[in-house]
Write a protein that holds these residues in place. Structure first.
Motif, PDB file in Angstrom:
ATOM      1  N   VAL A   1       0.839  -1.202   0.000  1.00  0.00           N
ATOM      2  CA  VAL A   1       0.000   0.000   0.000  1.00  0.00           C
ATOM      3  C   VAL A   1       0.875   1.253   0.000  1.00  0.00           C
ATOM      4  O   VAL A   1       0.560   2.247  -0.673  1.00  0.00           O
ATOM      5  N   GLN A   2       1.967   1.222   0.737  1.00  0.00           N
ATOM      6  CA  GLN A   2       2.883   2.369   0.758  1.00  0.00           C
ATOM      7  C   GLN A   2       3.477   2.615  -0.630  1.00  0.00           C
ATOM      8  O   GLN A   2       3.601   3.768  -1.064  1.00  0.00           O
ATOM      9  N   ILE A   3       3.825   1.545  -1.328  1.00  0.00           N
ATOM     10  CA  ILE A   3       4.359   1.685  -2.686  1.00  0.00           C
ATOM     11  C   ILE A   3       3.306   2.287  -3.613  1.00  0.00           C
ATOM     12  O   ILE A   3       3.593   3.212  -4.389  1.00  0.00           O
ATOM     13  N   PHE A   4       2.080   1.766  -3.538  1.00  0.00           N
ATOM     14  CA  PHE A   4       1.007   2.287  -4.393  1.00  0.00           C
ATOM     15  C   PHE A   4       0.719   3.759  -4.095  1.00  0.00           C
ATOM     16  O   PHE A   4       0.446   4.545  -4.997  1.00  0.00           O
ATOM     17  N   LEU A   5       0.782   4.113  -2.811  1.00  0.00           N
ATOM     18  CA  LEU A   5       0.520   5.505  -2.431  1.00  0.00           C
ATOM     19  C   LEU A   5       1.550   6.440  -3.064  1.00  0.00           C
ATOM     20  O   LEU A   5       1.204   7.524  -3.556  1.00  0.00           O
ATOM     21  N   ILE A   6       2.812   6.013  -3.072  1.00  0.00           N
ATOM     22  CA  ILE A   6       3.874   6.853  -3.643  1.00  0.00           C
ATOM     23  C   ILE A   6       3.816   6.861  -5.167  1.00  0.00           C
ATOM     24  O   ILE A   6       3.917   7.919  -5.796  1.00  0.00           O
ATOM     25  N   PHE A   7       3.627   5.693  -5.767  1.00  0.00           N
ATOM     26  CA  PHE A   7       3.695   5.607  -7.229  1.00  0.00           C
ATOM     27  C   PHE A   7       2.417   6.084  -7.913  1.00  0.00           C
ATOM     28  O   PHE A   7       2.469   6.792  -8.933  1.00  0.00           O
ATOM     29  N   PHE A   8       1.270   5.699  -7.366  1.00  0.00           N
ATOM     30  CA  PHE A   8       0.002   6.070  -7.991  1.00  0.00           C
ATOM     31  C   PHE A   8      -0.645   7.303  -7.355  1.00  0.00           C
ATOM     32  O   PHE A   8      -1.442   7.986  -8.007  1.00  0.00           O
ATOM     33  N   GLY A   9      -0.308   7.558  -6.082  1.00  0.00           N
ATOM     34  CA  GLY A   9      -0.945   8.678  -5.393  1.00  0.00           C
ATOM     35  C   GLY A   9      -0.297  10.018  -5.665  1.00  0.00           C
ATOM     36  O   GLY A   9      -0.986  11.026  -5.883  1.00  0.00           O
ATOM     37  N   LEU A  10       1.039  10.054  -5.661  1.00  0.00           N
ATOM     38  CA  LEU A  10       1.738  11.332  -5.842  1.00  0.00           C
ATOM     39  C   LEU A  10       1.461  12.004  -7.188  1.00  0.00           C
ATOM     40  O   LEU A  10       1.428  13.238  -7.253  1.00  0.00           O
ATOM     41  N   PRO A  11       1.259  11.255  -8.282  1.00  0.00           N
ATOM     42  CA  PRO A  11       0.945  11.946  -9.550  1.00  0.00           C
ATOM     43  C   PRO A  11      -0.320  12.799  -9.491  1.00  0.00           C
ATOM     44  O   PRO A  11      -0.453  13.755 -10.260  1.00  0.00           O
ATOM     45  N   THR A  12      -1.228  12.483  -8.582  1.00  0.00           N
ATOM     46  CA  THR A  12      -2.450  13.291  -8.469  1.00  0.00           C
ATOM     47  C   THR A  12      -2.164  14.687  -7.937  1.00  0.00           C
ATOM     48  O   THR A  12      -2.992  15.587  -8.101  1.00  0.00           O
ATOM     49  N   VAL A  13      -0.992  14.864  -7.289  1.00  0.00           N
ATOM     50  CA  VAL A  13      -0.607  16.189  -6.811  1.00  0.00           C
ATOM     51  C   VAL A  13       0.538  16.751  -7.656  1.00  0.00           C
ATOM     52  O   VAL A  13       1.218  17.695  -7.244  1.00  0.00           O
ATOM     53  N   GLY A  14       0.740  16.147  -8.822  1.00  0.00           N
ATOM     54  CA  GLY A  14       1.707  16.682  -9.769  1.00  0.00           C
ATOM     55  C   GLY A  14       3.117  16.137  -9.669  1.00  0.00           C
ATOM     56  O   GLY A  14       4.018  16.634 -10.333  1.00  0.00           O
ATOM     57  N   LEU A  15       3.331  15.104  -8.845  1.00  0.00           N
ATOM     58  CA  LEU A  15       4.667  14.540  -8.686  1.00  0.00           C
ATOM     59  C   LEU A  15       4.682  13.125  -9.258  1.00  0.00           C
ATOM     60  O   LEU A  15       4.218  12.179  -8.621  1.00  0.00           O
ATOM     61  N   ARG A  16       5.200  13.005 -10.456  1.00  0.00           N
ATOM     62  CA  ARG A  16       5.246  11.705 -11.137  1.00  0.00           C
ATOM     63  C   ARG A  16       6.666  11.142 -11.060  1.00  0.00           C
ATOM     64  O   ARG A  16       7.620  11.811 -11.441  1.00  0.00           O
ATOM     65  N   LEU A  17       6.780   9.920 -10.572  1.00  0.00           N
ATOM     66  CA  LEU A  17       8.078   9.282 -10.386  1.00  0.00           C
ATOM     67  C   LEU A  17       8.188   8.043 -11.253  1.00  0.00           C
ATOM     68  O   LEU A  17       7.189   7.374 -11.534  1.00  0.00           O
TER      69      LEU A  17
END
Length: 224
Positions: free
Chosen positions: A71-87
């Motif tokens: 869940v932590q991985i999904f939050l960083i990879f899929f969640g951060l792009p919603t605030v403009g941070l794509r990794l």
């Protein structure tokens, strides 16, 4: 019913597996080094920081230790792009692993720090050492020697847990194995080989860490 083992397709992709294994090692080592730095800062803040800092560190530890790594991985990879941070997958995997191991290592190092007798700290201050020098030379070094076995075990666990980052297609060993399996359909063979690679990596690092302990920490104790 008999099963016809066919390892030819697996060994034909041996170079890709070695590349995946190398990325697994590199990712785990990088995450452990950065996570250890995070853990030292958090342990220092938890043991001697002001109350708001201790509260934030405790919240960070509890959140990470009581939520699934996936869940932590999904939050960083899929969640951060919603605030403009794509990794990229590899960067997201590294950040997730640092955040995760940092929380666990913080408690390990905190236990090591609290094992140091307060009299040693007071003696250092009485000798005119600055608080940072006291922490570095009198507290941190003996504490790391005490918790070294636990930290090395944490690294092995981190390396094995890195297989989870294949869920976001980070190019580590398990992700490479999944790609080979989807092309060859030899699931049993590929995962037998991957299991063996993980086992070898774990045993090699365990032996390496044991040798480092004997050469560095045990030698220091003997000289005392």
């Amino acid at each position: 019913m008999t099963y016809d083992f066919q390892f030819d397709a697996v060994f034909a992709s041996w170079d890709y597996l070695l590349d995946g294994a190398w990325l697994t090692v590199k990712l785990s080592l990088s995450a452990m080094v950065i996570g250890l730095a995070v853990a030292i800062l958090c342990a220092l803040g938890k043991t001697s920081g002001p109350k708001p800092v201790r509260w934030l560190i405790n919240a960070y530890i509890e959140i990470i230790r009581n939520t699934p790594f996936l869940v932590q991985i999904f939050l960083i990879f899929f969640g951060l792009p919603t605030v403009g941070l794509r990794l990229s997958p590899d960067v997201a995997a590294l950040i997730a692993m640092v955040v995760n191991v940092g929380a666990y290592a913080t408690e390990i190092i905190r236990a090591g720090i609290e094992s140091i007798h307060k009299g040693q700290v007071e003696a250092g201050l009485a000798l005119g050492l600055r608080p940072l020098q006291v922490f570095r030379y009198i507290v941190l070094k003996p504490a790391l020697r005490t918790v070294y076995p636990a930290l090395t075990s944490q690294f092995i666990l981190l390396m094995l847990s890195s297989s989870v980052v294949s869920a976001i297609s980070a190019d580590e060993l398990t992700s490479v194995a999944n790609n080979i399996q989807s092309q060859t359909f030899r699931s049993f063979e590929i995962y037998i080989v991957v299991t063996f690679i993980y086992l070898v990596l774990s045993m090699l690092f365990s032996a390496l860490f044991a040798g480092i302990y004997r050469l560095a920490f045990a030698y220091t104790v003997d000289r005392r």
